[in-house]
Scaffold this active site. Structure first.
Site, PDB file in Angstrom:
ATOM      1  N   HIS A  23       0.855  -1.195   0.000  1.00  0.00           N
ATOM      2  CA  HIS A  23       0.000   0.000   0.000  1.00  0.00           C
ATOM      3  C   HIS A  23       0.892   1.247   0.000  1.00  0.00           C
ATOM      4  O   HIS A  23       0.867   2.041   0.934  1.00  0.00           O
ATOM      5  CB  HIS A  23      -0.955  -0.002   1.197  1.00  0.00           C
ATOM      6  CG  HIS A  23      -1.909  -1.155   1.176  1.00  0.00           C
ATOM      7  ND1 HIS A  23      -2.533  -1.630   2.294  1.00  0.00           N
ATOM      8  CD2 HIS A  23      -2.349  -1.930   0.150  1.00  0.00           C
ATOM      9  CE1 HIS A  23      -3.314  -2.653   1.962  1.00  0.00           C
ATOM     10  NE2 HIS A  23      -3.212  -2.843   0.669  1.00  0.00           N
ATOM     11  N   HIS A  79     -10.476 -10.826  -5.958  1.00  0.00           N
ATOM     12  CA  HIS A  79     -10.201  -9.441  -5.550  1.00  0.00           C
ATOM     13  C   HIS A  79      -9.282  -8.831  -6.603  1.00  0.00           C
ATOM     14  O   HIS A  79      -8.322  -9.468  -7.034  1.00  0.00           O
ATOM     15  CB  HIS A  79      -9.528  -9.491  -4.170  1.00  0.00           C
ATOM     16  CG  HIS A  79      -9.021  -8.206  -3.636  1.00  0.00           C
ATOM     17  ND1 HIS A  79      -9.608  -6.990  -3.872  1.00  0.00           N
ATOM     18  CD2 HIS A  79      -7.948  -7.948  -2.824  1.00  0.00           C
ATOM     19  CE1 HIS A  79      -8.929  -6.051  -3.234  1.00  0.00           C
ATOM     20  NE2 HIS A  79      -7.912  -6.602  -2.609  1.00  0.00           N
ATOM     21  N   HIS A 147     -11.292  -6.442   1.815  1.00  0.00           N
ATOM     22  CA  HIS A 147     -11.280  -5.079   2.296  1.00  0.00           C
ATOM     23  C   HIS A 147     -11.533  -4.072   1.196  1.00  0.00           C
ATOM     24  O   HIS A 147     -11.388  -2.859   1.414  1.00  0.00           O
ATOM     25  CB  HIS A 147      -9.928  -4.785   2.983  1.00  0.00           C
ATOM     26  CG  HIS A 147      -8.757  -4.808   2.022  1.00  0.00           C
ATOM     27  ND1 HIS A 147      -8.003  -3.689   1.804  1.00  0.00           N
ATOM     28  CD2 HIS A 147      -8.267  -5.726   1.227  1.00  0.00           C
ATOM     29  CE1 HIS A 147      -7.063  -3.966   0.924  1.00  0.00           C
ATOM     30  NE2 HIS A 147      -7.206  -5.199   0.577  1.00  0.00           N
ATOM     31  N   HIS A 227      -2.504 -14.603   0.947  1.00  0.00           N
ATOM     32  CA  HIS A 227      -1.192 -14.175   1.451  1.00  0.00           C
ATOM     33  C   HIS A 227      -0.806 -15.103   2.602  1.00  0.00           C
ATOM     34  O   HIS A 227      -1.620 -15.354   3.505  1.00  0.00           O
ATOM     35  CB  HIS A 227      -1.231 -12.751   2.017  1.00  0.00           C
ATOM     36  CG  HIS A 227      -1.467 -11.681   0.999  1.00  0.00           C
ATOM     37  ND1 HIS A 227      -0.614 -11.419  -0.050  1.00  0.00           N
ATOM     38  CD2 HIS A 227      -2.461 -10.766   0.887  1.00  0.00           C
ATOM     39  CE1 HIS A 227      -1.081 -10.411  -0.761  1.00  0.00           C
ATOM     40  NE2 HIS A 227      -2.207  -9.994  -0.224  1.00  0.00           N
TER      41      HIS A 227
END
Ligand code: FEO
Length: 493
Positions: A23, A79, A147, A227
């Site tokens: 991120h 995702h 998320h 992950h």
């Protein structure tokens, strides 16, 4: 290279030992990570997720060594973030017409990243299924805002494997693939760090979604994350952990973090911590200088704490920038069920402490008295800091403490440093809400304004929240009424 997962399922992902930033640079991955992709070979051949875009060529090369790419019948993208869907451009160049199963929202983000609107997208919703032969099906479960708005999980019947994508994962790299093969302390530390830093804002939704999935009464033999490790041994342990963490989690722990121009605020932090420990030796107390410590570790400690103390010197009449940055993060993470207080030293004016206290209050903390010290705290001021720590320890105690000691002559003679106090704002009880009370979605921050209603869902203007039907879904993130809270009018405009 592939790793056998179960029956006809193989891991075909990519380990990334050296990645240190996620991120942007906001999440430090000190233990690396992995991008888990799975190949299912039943009556149909199915690829679930890909890997990070920087490994696109290796991924497709390795996959082609594993299976004739043209024989892949379906691609499932749980995702669309680039660490999972990043290799799609490289892959789809080889198998352009292959159906891609994903949520409706994912089509938007995949197309936005890869610019191939002509790909054969097959949008799915919760409960939709895909027959993959041999009596097995893939069942899709939308998990919006866990998320991203496009997230979903995929459940494989018969083998009872839940491909959970980001949920239940960790940024953790190990040559072993399964949870029972790795260091358990390291593993749970990384799970908690991941939850605290990424999923905390969505805790109300975590609880609701897990209960929804459990309500299907599906057996789960494995949770195959995207992950880190695959949960093979007691896979429901991480699901139960998530329920615990999502439920206003706290330990008997207090975290202090600060930045200090001339060591004075640090001296205050030390003395406050001493006072806390003196009164409540059982409470864990952690102290961090935000300028010198891993930010994600501090945020994880905040997540674990029942209360925090935030300190800063006053610089240019405001707080130091790294403290301000932390407070911005803490506001975004929307911690609940925690107490807080500000402290700091100053020279000419003490603006930092006031601003910290206000920011903590706005971030939803239950506020206690703050503490300022002018210039370098002397013995008297440090005694006051210790007493401040004692008071907070008593106020924040989770269990009965011994009676306070009598104040010594020395302490009684101390001239108190300036102290400010702000009372926490109490939320109105439901019965006191006005019909025009706006409601805030705690997941995506969309605001329901009764004056406007929500005509797209046949909620007429002028409809108070209490009369909005239970079937209402937030237009911003698609979640139900349960994640809405009353918000102050000034905060909602
Ligand atoms: Fe692992 Fe949301 O990407």
């Amino acid at each position: 290279m592939s790793i056998h997962v179960k029956n006809n399922i193989h891991w075909v992902g990519q380990r990334d030992w050296e990645v240190r930033d996620f991120h942007g640079t906001e999440y430090k991955t000190h233990k690396g990570t992995s991008y888990n992709s799975y190949l299912i070979r039943e009556g149909k051949n199915v690829l679930i997720d890909t890997v990070d875009h920087k490994f696109s060529r290796e991924f497709v090369q390795n996959l082609a060594a594993e299976i004739d790419l043209a024989s892949i019948d379906y691609v499932v993208i749980n995702h669309a973030e680039e660490d999972h869907a990043g290799a799609l451009t490289e892959l789809m160049a080889r198998i352009p017409g292959t159906p891609i199963y994903c949520t409706h929202n994912a089509i938007d983000s995949i197309t936005g990243h890869h610019h191939h609107p002509e790909w054969n997208f097959q949008p799915v919703k919760t409960g939709d299924s895909l027959d993959i032969g041999n009596g097995k099906q893939l069942v899709f479960i939308e998990t919006p805002m866990l998320h991203w708005p496009d997230s979903m999980m995929t459940y494989m019947t018969e083998d009872a494997v839940l491909f959970s994508n980001d949920a239940f994962g960790q940024h953790y790299c190990d040559e072993h693939l399964f949870n029972d093969e790795v260091d358990q302390t390291e593993l749970m530390e990384q799970c908690q760090r991941y939850y605290a830093n990424i999923l905390t804002p969505f805790s109300p939704l975590v609880t609701a979604k897990i209960k929804e999935v459990l309500g299907f009464n599906l057996p789960v033999s494995m949770v195959a994350t995207s992950h880190g490790i695959v949960w093979r041994e007691d896979p429901t342990q991480i699901i139960l952990k998530y329920l615990e963490w999502a439920d206003h989690y706290q330990e008997d722990r207090i975290t202090l973090f600060y930045d200090s121009m001339s060591n004075n605020t640090r001296m205050m932090a030390d003395a406050i911590a001493q006072g806390i420990h003196e009164v409540d030796p059982g409470v864990a107390v952690k102290i961090y200088n935000v300028a010198r410590h891993d930010k994600n570790e501090i945020l994880t400690q905040v997540f674990r704490s029942k209360g925090i103390l935030v300190g800063s010197s006053t610089m240019n009449n405001v707080m130091m920038p790294k403290v301000a940055g932390m407070l911005e993060e803490i506001t975004g993470l929307r911690f609940r069920n925690k107490r807080a207080s500000a402290f700091g030293s100053y020279g000419w004016t003490g603006g930092a402490v006031d601003r910290i206290q206000t920011r903590l209050m706005d971030a939803g903390f239950d506020i206690s008295l703050s503490l300022k010290a002018k210039w370098r705290p002397d013995g008297s001021a440090l005694a006051l800091c210790r007493e401040h720590g004692r008071q907070l320890a008593r106020q924040w105690a989770l269990h009965p403490l011994e009676a306070p000691r009598p104040i010594t002559t020395t302490q009684a003679a101390v001239t108190p440093a300036p102290v400010i106090a702000k009372a926490p704002q109490a939320a109105p009880a439901a019965a006191e809400w006005d019909d025009d009370q706006p409601m805030l979605c705690t997941v995506c921050q969309w605001v329901y304004d009764p004056a406007l209603g929500e005509p797209d869902q046949l909620v007429a203007p002028g409809t108070p929240w209490a009369q909005v039907p239970d079937s209402f879904l937030c237009p911003g993130c698609g979640i139900g009424k349960e994640v809405f809270e009353p918000c102050a009018v000034e905060a909602c405009v």
